[in-house]
Design an enzyme around this catalytic site. Structure first.
Site, PDB file in Angstrom:
ATOM      1  N   SER A 385       0.835  -1.197   0.000  1.00  0.00           N
ATOM      2  CA  SER A 385       0.000   0.000   0.000  1.00  0.00           C
ATOM      3  C   SER A 385       0.870   1.248   0.000  1.00  0.00           C
ATOM      4  O   SER A 385       2.026   1.225   0.436  1.00  0.00           O
ATOM      5  CB  SER A 385      -0.915   0.023   1.228  1.00  0.00           C
ATOM      6  N   ASP A 386       0.331   2.352  -0.495  1.00  0.00           N
ATOM      7  CA  ASP A 386       1.001   3.631  -0.343  1.00  0.00           C
ATOM      8  C   ASP A 386       0.885   4.051   1.127  1.00  0.00           C
ATOM      9  O   ASP A 386       0.204   3.401   1.931  1.00  0.00           O
ATOM     10  CB  ASP A 386       0.379   4.670  -1.277  1.00  0.00           C
ATOM     11  N   THR A 387       1.541   5.135   1.489  1.00  0.00           N
ATOM     12  CA  THR A 387       1.598   5.550   2.892  1.00  0.00           C
ATOM     13  C   THR A 387       0.254   6.066   3.390  1.00  0.00           C
ATOM     14  O   THR A 387      -0.237   7.090   2.918  1.00  0.00           O
ATOM     15  CB  THR A 387       2.666   6.641   3.084  1.00  0.00           C
TER      16      THR A 387
END
Length: 674
Positions: A385-387
């Site tokens: 996942s992205d942050t």
């Protein structure tokens, strides 16, 4: 069974022998073992690391076994708490490193650990209170020993020696843990000359070899040099212990207002696919191995077609659309990355609107991750996942609790969650029965496979002295310098102003308002004159003015919900200053393209010579302008003719496929002196 205690790293030759009918590498000669404190155990003439300190050689410690067998053995030994910590990747900070910490004191970064937890109560993007305080970074010792973190993101920009020594300190800390599982350290790009070098985008100028920005690499149209770049960067990264890259962007620059176009390889899917293939193969090799840096290709299924260019880090930018019905076009570079073997893929924050897919963020979108990415496109690696989509950007699933968001993301196919260093809520999600431990084991297997293939269980340590010789060395930088020259694009040369004649009196002005100085103007007067030019200190003295403009958006993370404009006057360029020069002196105008700027305010009958740069040096510019290096670069994106053209554009359609009348400078355009 004899136990051997050896103080120094054992160095022997690595030899792989592939058994007939077995696709998994079988090793028949002793391999290199790097360690600090664990004992070595001997069996059948071979040495093994006793990572769990139990005096015997367990399956995951036996480097002769197939990777799948080692994974299976280790998963059975891990506690649920160890597994959950293993599924988080978060910022790690060195001593003196205060990344993400507002108002922190200035300090000198050293090889030690930052032992302070960094907990935020405000969403840094929405600027509203978080539903649950978020630990952006854990104190290092606590993170490794108590929270069981083993995936970390290095943000610090420091020396080769400090990075390498810190990496060894970190791996020694991991080695001393119950199972001795090593860490893997990731970074955003560190080899490019960039304008927006914000945390989470690019590290900007570092001790590593310096190359053009990603748009500049694409402008070269030189795939072998692109591969060579990636191979060089791989050696530099691995030398300091960076074995995972949060890079590169397979997104397409089809919406000119999108603020992340600088990190793409341009607007054309086929060119971007070629570039992504070369960087994946250059960093990873044909397969992940001991010298590889594992890449995370982003942002699936392509973050370019944002509504009005606003980025989905923010509430006002959460929608992604396809008014030109070109969804499939944006998948091409990702398919190239998958075919090249990219280790990981990162979905973006946005949610698709007006498509066949559910209008929820891609990290929660099972049809995007499982059905499209895995089943249709064949990706079997890690979904990272992205942050912060769980805590900060849960677009389309805002009504779900944190536990339910984890459940939904795991059901959709996410393996590694970026942002938080606190495993508490994910652990509760499993313990409360929302997610089975069997599902967790699927992700752990993928994550462990990357570490085993990279050889981190055998030797996670680096040679500090060797790193200092490798990183940024003169031979590597010579290749970067070549790339800078090849990236420059000659767009107009109407009066054959270039190449410049010897003895020309030149006033060379760089105009860049970076917000850090009161005066955006720098007069460039090289101390070593390699060009037989006469550099003067004012335009009045000059026969020819070189005017190098660097327009800039507000940094991505300082964005607001106001309309985005590409006009130079809205992008920190004093157009009156520019026009006063071009109307009084013969002028060569260079524009540094991090976005497809609209230059109608300065592009008039006085501007006869125009060049495009994408992150380069003044020396490279002068080599081009004097003919020492003939220009070969081609535009990686289309420059719109006007603001109206941008307002009417379809965000998913590349510039070269937009209607007639859209372009001032076209994709693929570029002149030479021949």
């Amino acid at each position: 069974m004899d136990k051997l205690k050896i103080k120094k790293t054992l160095i022997v030759t690595l030899l792989f022998i592939f058994s007939l009918g077995n696709a998994t590498a079988q090793q028949s000669a002793q391999i290199k073992l790097g360690y600090k404190n664990v004992e070595l155990l001997e069996k059948e003439g071979f040495l093994f690391k006793d990572l769990n300190k139990n005096g015997k050689i367990d399956g995951y410690e036996d480097w002769r076994l197939p990777v799948e067998d080692r994974i299976s053995d280790l998963i059975q030994r891990m506690t649920l708490e160890e597994k959950i910590g293993f599924m988080l990747i978060s910022t790690t900070r060195l001593a003196g490193d205060f990344s993400f910490e507002q108002g922190a004191p200035k300090a000198e970064i050293s090889k030690g650990f930052n032992e302070k937890d960094l907990v935020q109560e405000m969403n840094m993007f929405t600027r509203k209170p978080l539903p649950y305080p978020m630990m952006m970074a854990a104190g290092t010792t606590k993170g490794i020993t108590e929270l069981h973190l083993r995936h970390l993101i290095l943000r610090a920009n420091t020396s080769t020696k400090i990075m390498a020594e810190w990496s060894n300190n970190l791996q020694e800390l991991c080695e001393n843990s119950r199972l001795g599982i090593p860490a893997i350290v990731a970074s955003n790009p560190r080899n490019h000359i960039t304008v927006d070098a914000s945390i989470g985008l690019s590290q900007g100028t570092t001790v590593f070899s310096k190359w053009p920005g990603e748009l500049g690499l694409a402008a070269m149209r030189d795939l072998p040099l692109t591969r060579e770049f990636a191979e060089i960067a791989r050696q530099e990264w691995a030398a300091v212990g960076l074995r995972k890259g949060y890079q590169y962007m397979a997104d397409l620059a089809t919406e000119p207002r999108w603020q992340r176009n600088e990190g793409t390889f341009g607007e054309d899917a086929d060119l971007a696919a070629d570039m992504i293939r070369e960087v994946v193969l250059g960093f990873q090799g044909e397969k992940l191995g001991l010298g590889s840096v594992a890449l995370t290709t982003k942002h699936f299924p392509g973050g370019g077609p944002q509504v009005a260019g606003h980025d989905p880090h923010f509430v006002w930018g959460q929608d992604q659309h396809y008014p030109g019905n070109m969804f499939e076009y944006h998948l091409k570079p990702f398919q190239a990355a998958i075919d090249a073997g990219t280790s990981s893929i990162m979905p973006y924050y946005a949610k698709p609107i007006g498509t066949e897919y559910e209008e929820v963020a891609f990290a929660y979108n099972k049809a995007i991750i499982k059905d499209l990415l895995r089943d249709k496109m064949g990706f079997q690696g890690i979904v990272n996942s992205d942050t912060g989509p769980i805590e900060m950007m849960p677009w389309g699933v805002e009504e779900l609790s944190i536990h339910q968001r984890y459940q939904r993301a795991l059901e959709s196919g996410v393996d590694l969650f970026s942002g938080t260093a606190d495993p508490t809520l994910l652990l509760e999600t499993v313990k409360n029965g929302l997610v089975s431990e069997a599902r967790i084991d699927e992700s752990i297997a993928r994550l462990l496979k990357e570490k085993f293939l990279l050889g981190l269980f055998e030797d996670p340590f680096v040679d500090v002295a060797a790193a200092e010789k490798i990183v940024g060395n003169a031979d590597f930088q010579a290749k970067g310098d070549l790339a800078m020259r090849k990236s420059i694009v000659l767009l107009r040369n109407d009066n054959q102003t270039l190449p410049m004649a010897p003895k020309t009196k030149v006033y060379f002005e760089s105009y860049y308002d970076n917000g850090r100085t009161d005066n955006p103007i720098t007069v460039i007067q090289p101390t070593a004159n390699h060009w037989a030019l006469d550099f003067v200190g004012s335009k009045e003295e000059a026969d020819l003015v070189i005017l190098w403009l660097t327009p800039t958006f507000t940094s991505l993370f300082n964005s607001t919900d106001q309309p985005l404009s590409l006009k130079l006057s809205d992008c920190k360029i004093d157009v009156n200053h520019v026009n006063s020069i071009t109307s009084t002196k013969p002028t060569v105008v260079l524009i540094n393209y991090t976005s497809p700027w609209i230059i109608e305010e300065i592009y008039n009958e006085n501007v006869k010579t125009v060049l495009a740069t994408f992150g380069t040096s003044s020396d490279a510019i002068l080599d081009i302008m004097t003919g020492k290096f003939s220009p070969t670069g081609k535009m990686p994106l289309t420059t719109p003719l006007s603001t109206q053209a941008v307002l009417e554009n379809q965000s998913d359609v590349p510039g070269h496929l937009k209607p007639s009348g859209y372009a001032l400078f076209k994709f693929g355009e570029g002149l030479s002196f021949d």
